[in-house]
Design an enzyme around this catalytic site. Structure first.
Site, PDB file in Angstrom:
ATOM      1  N   SER A 161      10.148  13.168  -8.778  1.00 52.42           N
ATOM      2  CA  SER A 161       9.413  12.056  -8.170  1.00 52.42           C
ATOM      3  C   SER A 161      10.382  11.248  -7.337  1.00 52.42           C
ATOM      4  CB  SER A 161       8.794  11.162  -9.245  1.00 52.42           C
ATOM      5  OG  SER A 161       8.274   9.971  -8.669  1.00 52.42           O
ATOM      6  N   ASP A 220       0.884  24.124 -23.416  1.00 54.81           N
ATOM      7  CA  ASP A 220       1.270  22.737 -23.690  1.00 54.81           C
ATOM      8  C   ASP A 220       2.783  22.671 -23.584  1.00 54.81           C
ATOM      9  OD1 ASP A 220       1.913  20.279 -24.703  1.00 54.81           O
ATOM     10  OD2 ASP A 220       0.967  20.579 -26.651  1.00 54.81           O
ATOM     11  N   SER A 272      10.356   8.293  -7.391  1.00 56.68           N
ATOM     12  CA  SER A 272      10.726   7.216  -8.322  1.00 56.68           C
ATOM     13  C   SER A 272      12.035   7.519  -9.037  1.00 56.68           C
ATOM     14  CB  SER A 272       9.622   7.008  -9.360  1.00 56.68           C
ATOM     15  OG  SER A 272       8.439   6.559  -8.753  1.00 56.68           O
ATOM     16  N   TYR A 318       9.460   6.627 -16.888  1.00 57.02           N
ATOM     17  CA  TYR A 318       9.050   7.746 -16.037  1.00 57.02           C
ATOM     18  C   TYR A 318      10.135   8.042 -14.999  1.00 57.02           C
ATOM     19  CZ  TYR A 318       6.360  10.118 -12.345  1.00 57.02           C
ATOM     20  OH  TYR A 318       5.916  10.998 -11.368  1.00 57.02           O
ATOM     21  N   LYS A 342      12.391  11.517 -14.633  1.00 57.13           N
ATOM     22  CA  LYS A 342      12.356  12.310 -13.408  1.00 57.13           C
ATOM     23  C   LYS A 342      13.743  12.421 -12.776  1.00 57.13           C
ATOM     24  CE  LYS A 342       7.958  13.443 -12.820  1.00 57.13           C
ATOM     25  NZ  LYS A 342       7.513  14.863 -12.782  1.00 57.13           N
TER      26      LYS A 342
END
Length: 247
Positions: free
Chosen positions: A135, A60, A137, A147, A151
């Site tokens: 990403s 995790d 993005s 997000y 990133k």
């Protein structure tokens, strides 16, 4: 090619999508791989496909202890560590409250730093390589700000780490994929068909496309490349002309 013969890799997010493809690509090129994910069933399936060169590890990335244990288990099993490929990540589709921003940042950015910190002592010994999955993005404005911002932080992280640790022989890079047909698009195949039109190459990406880029940056073929973000995006960001022609 056997670019990773006698080398050991630790891959997070290994149960599905890009992570799974990365495990299979590195193993096919000769690597011994610690395949880490919270999905035990998924990692077991990857091991069943890849064979004895891969070990399944529960991990995790929001837990420092979990990451440290998984990296230690990889080194104990295979004796060294040469490559960290941090693929684990998820767009939590958050709206932007303080708690939501924190969750996304912890998962995406701090999770990557946990993996780096646990792996770095071993990578310094092997003069190894780190590849983080960002990403597209994070490079251009495509929405979902929490997000995208998390990133984007990865790119600055690797530039700094590349500068700090380059003299010690460790390289740090990011791959920045655009739309990739992973499990999150199950049931959304019509959307994938629509998205093909915005890509100059006429298709969305596959996990294997991104895994190939990860393998390149992690390999000695990229031995003089560090601190970069490599777009893996089918030409999406080449300019507005292609998209405008579709209107």
């Amino acid at each position: 090619m056997q670019r990773f013969e006698n080398k050991v890799a630790f891959v997070t997010g290994a149960a599905h999508g890009i992570g799974r493809a990365t495990v299979l690509r590195l193993a096919a090129e000769g690597a011994l791989v610690g395949a880490a994910d919270i999905d035990a069933e998924g990692t077991a399936a990857v091991v069943a496909e890849a064979g004895s060169s891969v070990v399944a590890l529960n991990c995790d990335i929001t837990s420092t202890a979990s990451v440290e244990a998984a990296v230690a288990a990889t080194v104990e099993r295979f004796g060294r560590l040469d490559v960290l490929a941090n693929v684990a990540g998820h767009n939590l589709a958050l709206e932007g409250t303080d708690e939501q921003w924190g969750r996304q940042y912890d998962f995406t950015f701090v999770g990557a730093t946990r993996c780096i910190e646990a792996s770095l002592p071993h990578l310094l010994e092997s003069r190894g390589s780190v590849v983080l999955v960002g990403s597209i993005s994070g490079e251009v404005a495509l929405g979902t700000a929490p997000y995208a911002a998390a990133k984007a932080a990865l790119a600055n992280l690797v530039r700094n780490l590349a500068t700090d640790h380059g003299p010690k022989g460790v390289r740090f890079n990011v791959v920045a994929p655009a739309t990739v047909a992973t499990d999150r698009f199950i049931g959304k195949e019509a959307l994938l068909e629509e998205l093909k039109a915005i890509y100059p190459l006429g298709r969305v990406g596959t996990g294997e496309d991104v895994a190939a880029a990860i393998a390149f940056l992690a390999s000695d073929d990229a031995s003089w490349i560090t601190g970069i973000t490599l777009p893996v995006e089918g030409g999406l960001t080449t300019g507005p002309g292609h998209v405008l022609n579709l209107l």
